[in-house]
Structures are given as structure tokens and as C-alpha cells.
Design a protein around this motif. Structure first.
Motif, mmCIF file in Angstrom:
data_model
loop_
_atom_site.group_PDB
_atom_site.id
_atom_site.type_symbol
_atom_site.label_atom_id
_atom_site.label_comp_id
_atom_site.label_asym_id
_atom_site.label_seq_id
_atom_site.Cartn_x
_atom_site.Cartn_y
_atom_site.Cartn_z
ATOM 1 N N TYR A 1 0.857 -1.175 0.000
ATOM 2 C CA TYR A 1 0.000 0.000 0.000
ATOM 3 C C TYR A 1 0.898 1.231 0.000
ATOM 4 N N LYS A 2 0.291 2.390 -0.113
ATOM 5 C CA LYS A 2 1.067 3.625 -0.115
ATOM 6 C C LYS A 2 1.895 3.741 1.156
ATOM 7 N N HIS A 3 1.314 3.314 2.282
ATOM 8 C CA HIS A 3 2.023 3.408 3.554
ATOM 9 C C HIS A 3 2.914 2.192 3.802
ATOM 10 N N ASN A 4 2.925 1.219 2.857
ATOM 11 C CA ASN A 4 3.698 -0.005 3.030
ATOM 12 C C ASN A 4 4.305 -0.423 1.689
ATOM 13 N N PRO A 5 5.176 0.418 1.107
ATOM 14 C CA PRO A 5 5.755 0.075 -0.200
ATOM 15 C C PRO A 5 6.667 -1.134 -0.090
ATOM 16 N N CYS A 6 6.852 -1.821 -1.215
ATOM 17 C CA CYS A 6 7.645 -3.038 -1.211
ATOM 18 C C CYS A 6 9.122 -2.726 -0.955
ATOM 19 N N ILE A 7 9.831 -3.733 -0.481
ATOM 20 C CA ILE A 7 11.269 -3.661 -0.254
ATOM 21 C C ILE A 7 11.929 -4.619 -1.227
ATOM 22 N N ARG A 8 12.752 -4.104 -2.104
ATOM 23 C CA ARG A 8 13.404 -4.926 -3.130
ATOM 24 C C ARG A 8 14.789 -5.351 -2.648
ATOM 25 N N ILE A 9 15.031 -6.672 -2.654
ATOM 26 C CA ILE A 9 16.286 -7.222 -2.155
ATOM 27 C C ILE A 9 16.935 -8.063 -3.250
ATOM 28 N N MET A 10 18.222 -7.821 -3.479
ATOM 29 C CA MET A 10 18.994 -8.583 -4.461
ATOM 30 C C MET A 10 20.002 -9.472 -3.746
ATOM 31 N N GLN A 11 20.108 -10.718 -4.196
ATOM 32 C CA GLN A 11 21.107 -11.683 -3.725
ATOM 33 C C GLN A 11 21.969 -12.079 -4.926
ATOM 34 N N TRP A 12 23.323 -12.035 -4.741
ATOM 35 C CA TRP A 12 24.168 -12.328 -5.895
ATOM 36 C C TRP A 12 25.592 -12.673 -5.474
ATOM 37 N N ASN A 13 26.062 -13.827 -5.908
ATOM 38 C CA ASN A 13 27.482 -14.144 -5.879
ATOM 39 C C ASN A 13 28.069 -13.590 -7.169
ATOM 40 N N ILE A 14 28.856 -12.521 -7.059
ATOM 41 C CA ILE A 14 29.288 -11.795 -8.252
ATOM 42 C C ILE A 14 30.574 -12.365 -8.866
ATOM 43 N N LEU A 15 31.182 -13.383 -8.261
ATOM 44 C CA LEU A 15 32.420 -14.008 -8.709
ATOM 45 C C LEU A 15 33.616 -13.096 -8.421
ATOM 46 N N ALA A 16 34.434 -13.494 -7.478
ATOM 47 C CA ALA A 16 35.635 -12.730 -7.150
ATOM 48 C C ALA A 16 36.538 -12.637 -8.370
ATOM 49 N N GLN A 17 37.075 -11.466 -8.613
ATOM 50 C CA GLN A 17 37.901 -11.264 -9.793
ATOM 51 C C GLN A 17 39.125 -12.171 -9.791
ATOM 52 N N ALA A 18 39.788 -12.301 -8.646
ATOM 53 C CA ALA A 18 40.972 -13.141 -8.580
ATOM 54 C C ALA A 18 40.644 -14.603 -8.865
ATOM 55 N N CYS B 1 22.761 -7.854 -1.359
ATOM 56 C CA CYS B 1 23.571 -8.830 -0.628
ATOM 57 C C CYS B 1 24.485 -9.538 -1.626
ATOM 58 N N LEU B 2 25.788 -9.431 -1.422
ATOM 59 C CA LEU B 2 26.761 -9.954 -2.378
ATOM 60 C C LEU B 2 27.728 -10.909 -1.702
ATOM 61 N N GLN B 3 28.199 -11.885 -2.489
ATOM 62 C CA GLN B 3 29.279 -12.763 -2.067
ATOM 63 C C GLN B 3 30.419 -12.675 -3.077
ATOM 64 N N GLU B 4 31.588 -13.159 -2.653
ATOM 65 C CA GLU B 4 32.812 -13.146 -3.469
ATOM 66 C C GLU B 4 33.156 -11.734 -3.933
ATOM 67 N N LEU C 1 23.660 -16.622 -11.047
ATOM 68 C CA LEU C 1 22.621 -15.669 -11.433
ATOM 69 C C LEU C 1 22.217 -14.825 -10.233
ATOM 70 N N SER C 2 21.906 -13.570 -10.500
ATOM 71 C CA SER C 2 21.365 -12.743 -9.429
ATOM 72 C C SER C 2 19.920 -13.164 -9.147
ATOM 73 N N LEU C 3 19.537 -13.103 -7.872
ATOM 74 C CA LEU C 3 18.157 -13.320 -7.458
ATOM 75 C C LEU C 3 17.607 -11.997 -6.947
ATOM 76 N N LEU C 4 16.321 -11.749 -7.196
ATOM 77 C CA LEU C 4 15.715 -10.473 -6.801
ATOM 78 C C LEU C 4 14.288 -10.723 -6.354
ATOM 79 N N CYS C 5 13.922 -10.122 -5.227
ATOM 80 C CA CYS C 5 12.598 -10.355 -4.661
ATOM 81 C C CYS C 5 12.060 -9.073 -4.060
#
Length: 439
Positions: A141-158, A196-199, A423-427
């Protein structure tokens, strides 16, 4: 300085490390260009594969920290962390995000255009749609907007360049001077409230300053002994990172945890951040973790999961009953749904559910894969990444779908059009109405 100039100045500064010369610099243009729709092809020739993998050569690539003094520094730091005691869940210091306010403000639309310009020679990322699960009731609702959260292991460059051995991925597709733009483009496309990221092994020189300029506050926790440190010219240890939008949340507590197994400290960590939503006034606890990898370590992962669940129970139920504070746990668990650590989370007293099960027709089945790669040992297509949430306190409004096999391509991940092997996950979540508010 106007937003366009700020974006260009910051990105140009981050394009070149003072400690190592890049293999090549991506050309940036501050001027506007047509923004391709999701799935549209970028113009320009596809970069040629280097062919070094086929010859068996072992080249060294600059990764941002080539000096021996820096390697010794990170090695000493890791040894210090390795000898430190396991963090206790009760230690829950207040966060201080004020340092982010001194960085230049970046315009996200302009920064996205600059990412697209830097990537103009690469094919576009796979088109992904937001899916609204059937049978779910949105509490937005207007007083309760959604919260978007991303989860992703981005792969460490090294790891991507030095250890993981993606035999079907051309080496120049992993070049950090372009790959980082693909990562930023993914984040900027979906504009999550919490990331939220890993690596992450380029936190301080890339992600922290850019995300701070975009209005996020970040926290980083390195592994006590990162495998990145074994790679020549590494950029320091990899670890977990979490960012939250300062305009949406105020911090109410932060815990950095070193996970244990059978009372012994391990090499895996977690960040637990309690936030207060500025719109609803309600609290949300978010955790990010990366459990032990590889087959044969299932019991260790299960023990790490048990330790994390106990810490989360202590942190979220300190003032009332179990799961008094709604909880979201993001992570690369390195575990298929058949493993014991998955069963621990799904049956926990915290009342957690896996968000991505809601993409299935019955709401009970995880996606077929969240990572798909080809290494010398063979092809691996697995579901290892999850977003867990308090099912009694939070509602899932929508999810980012999983690309098809055709979209991923025959060479799998990573690739010219996707920067990580995960793959990134998003909710999108929204708070359910509290019982006392319904009376």
C-alpha cells in the motif's frame, strides 16, 4: 559539479588502479545515448577471444593490487582474522554510516548510461522479467511500499581469472575493466533497496565508493583466509558485502559473524544487519552469507547453517518471541535442496520459507539452477543460491525470473553478456499487517 560530470569523474578514477596498469580502458562518454531495452543487442563487433586457454598459457592479469607489500598486508590481515575468536551473536554494535555522506552524489540513470556505453561492444545481458507468483496476496500500500532485495554471488575477480578455470569463457570476457560495468549495470537496472553480495574482492576500490555515491551504506566482511590471496596480483581477500539504501532505512544494529562448526571456527562468515524502515517504522533483519563450497563438505555446511540459525534466533528474538523481527537471509549456500543445511532452514523455528520456490507451479520446488558453469572437471548446473524470509511476517510480491538455457548460451556462465557464474536473485517483499493493527 553536475551529476553527469560526477559519474564520469568517479568512474574514470576507478577505471585505473594506481598499483597496476589495466589491460585496456573502457571508453566513457558523459553524453546521452539510446538505452536498449532488456534483451536488445548492443551494437559493435564482439570482442575476439584471446585463445590463451587453448594454448595452456598461464598469463598474469592486473587485478588492482599487484605490489608485494599489499599482498603481505592482506596476508597479515587474514592471519589476524584467522586467529581471532568467533564473533558472538550478542555483540551487536550500532552502525555509523556518516562517512558515506562525504562522497560525491551519483545520478543512477547517468551511471547506467555510462555502463551501457562502456559495454557497447558486448552483447546485452539476458532479458529477465518480474514474475508475480500465483496465490500470493500483495500487502503493498502507499504506507507499506515493497522492499526490493537482491542476492548475488558476483564471482571474485581473482578467482575468475586465476583459479576457477571456466574453460569455455574467453579470458578477455573476465577483464575487470569491463566486467565491473556488467555487475553495476545489473544492480542499476533493478535498483534494489538492499543488495547482498558474495565473493566481493573489490569492495573498497569499486563497490563501496560507487554505492555510497548512489545513496547506499555498505558493510563488508572478508573471509579469514580467502583463496583470492593465493592468486598473484590479487586485490585482497574476498568476502560478503551488504548495502542498504539510506533514504529508506536507518541502521539499528550490525553483527559480523565468523561461522563455527562443532564449536570450531571456520573460514566462512555472515553479516547480519537490523534496519528500521523509514516509511513503516518497522524493523527488518537481513543476513548475507556464503557457506563452504565443494562436494564432500555437506556436514560442515549443515553445522555452519545451524550456527547461523542460532545466531539469527538470538538477534531477532531478544525482545519477544521467536522471529519477533522479520528476517531475510540471502546467500550462496553451496548446497542443493537435497542437502541437510537446506532442510535445517526450511524446518527452522524461525519460520523461514525460500522465496524462489514461489516461481514453481506448486510453490514447493526450487528453480532448476542458479549457477551453470563448465570447468575442467565437467559441466555443473545447480541450485545453490537462496533468499529465505519470515513467511508469517513478510509477503512476496514479485520475483526476477531465471534465464532459459537458450538465453544463457552453450558456453554457460560467466560470458561476454553475463559477469558471474551465479545468477542474481531479486525479490520484492512487503510487511504483512501486524495482528494488533488489524484489531
Amino acid at each position: 559539479m553536475n551529476p553527469a560530470r560526477r559519474c564520469t569523474a568517479v568512474l574514470n578514477q576507478l577505471c585505473v588502479s594506481p598499483r597496476a596498469a589495466p589491460t585496456h580502458r573502457a571508453a566513457l562518454s558523459p553524453g546521452p545515448r539510446h538505452r536498449p531495452g532488456a534483451g536488445a543487442k548492443r551494437t559493435g563487433p564482439r570482442p575476439k577471444a584471446s585463445g590463451l586457454l587453448a594454448t595452456g598459457a598461464t598469463p598474469v592479469y592486473p587485478m588492482g593490487a599487484s605490489s608485494s607489500s599489499n599482498s603481505r598486508f592482506f596476508g597479515t590481515l587474514a592471519q589476524t582474522l584467522n586467529s581471532s575468536p568467533v564473533a558472538q551473536a550478542g555483540v551487536y554494535p550500532e552502525d555509523t554510516p556518516d562517512q558515506d555522506l562525504d562522497l560525491p552524489v551519483l545520478d543512477p540513470d547517468q551511471l547506467l548510461r555510462e555502463c551501457e556505453e562502456a559495454l557497447r561492444r558486448r552483447p546485452a545481458r539476458p532479458r529477465r522479467d518480474l514474475v508475480y507468483p500465483s496465490g500470493t496476496v500483495s500487502c503493498r500500500y502507499k504506507h507499506n511500499p515493497c522492499i526490493r532485495i537482491m542476492q548475488w554471488n558476483i564471482l571474485a575477480q581473482a578467482l575468475g581469472e586465476g583459479k576457477d578455470g571456466f574453460i569455455r569463457c574467453p579470458l578477455d570476457a573476465l577483464n575487470w575493466q569491463e566486467r565491473k560495468y556488467l555487475i553495476l549495470e545489473e544492480i542499476l537496472t533493478y535498483r534494489p533497496d538492499i543488495v547482498c553480495l558474495q565473493e566481493v574482492d573489490h569492495y573498497y576500490d569499486t563497490f563501496q565508493p560507487i554505492m555510497a555515491g548512489l545513496g547506499y551504506h555498505g558493510s563488508f566482511l572478508a573471509k579469514p583466509w580467502s583463496p583470492c590471496l593465493d592468486v598473484e596480483q590479487n586485490n585482497g581477500p574476498d568476502g560478503c558485502a551488504m548495502f542498504f539504501r539510506r533514504s529508506r532505512f536507518s541502521p539499528h544494529g550490525l553483527a559480523h559473524l565468523r561461522l563455527s562448526a562443532m564449536m570450531l571456527p571456520t573460514n566462512q562468515v555472515a553479516i547480519v544487519q537490523t534496519l528500521k524502515c523509514r516509511v513503516t517504522g518497522r524493523q527488518l533483519c537481513v543476513a548475507v552469507t556464503h557457506l563452504k563450497a565443494r562436494s564432500g563438505w555437506e556436514r560442515l555446511r549443515s553445522a555452519q547453517g545451524a550456527d547461523l540459525l542460532q545466531s539469527l534466533h538470538n538477534l531477532t528474538s531478544s525482545n519477544a518471541g521467536p522471529a519477533a523481527v522479520p528476517l531475510v537471509v540471502c546467500g550462496d549456500f553451496n548446497a542443493e535442496p537435497s542437502e541437510d543445511v537446506y532442510r535445517r532452514f526450511s524446518s527452522s523455528a524461525l519460520g523461514l520459507n525460500s522465496a524462489y520456490k514461489l516461481l514453481s507451479s506448486d510453490g514447493q520446488t526450487e528453480p532448476a539452477y542458479t549457477t551453470w558453469k563448465i570447468r575442467p572437471s565437467g559441466e555443473s548446473c545447480s541450485t545453490l543460491d537462496y533468499i529465505w524470509y519470515s513467511r508469517d511476517a513478510l509477503s512476496v510480491d514479485c520475483l526476477l525470473d531465471i534465464p532459459t538455457e537458450e538465453q544463457i548460451g552453450p558456453d554457460r556462465l560467466p560470458s561476454y553478456h553475463y559477469p558471474s557464474d551465479h545468477l542474481s536473485l531479486l525479490c520484492d517483499f512487503s510487511f504483512k499487517e501486524e495482528p494488533h493493527r488489524l484489531m
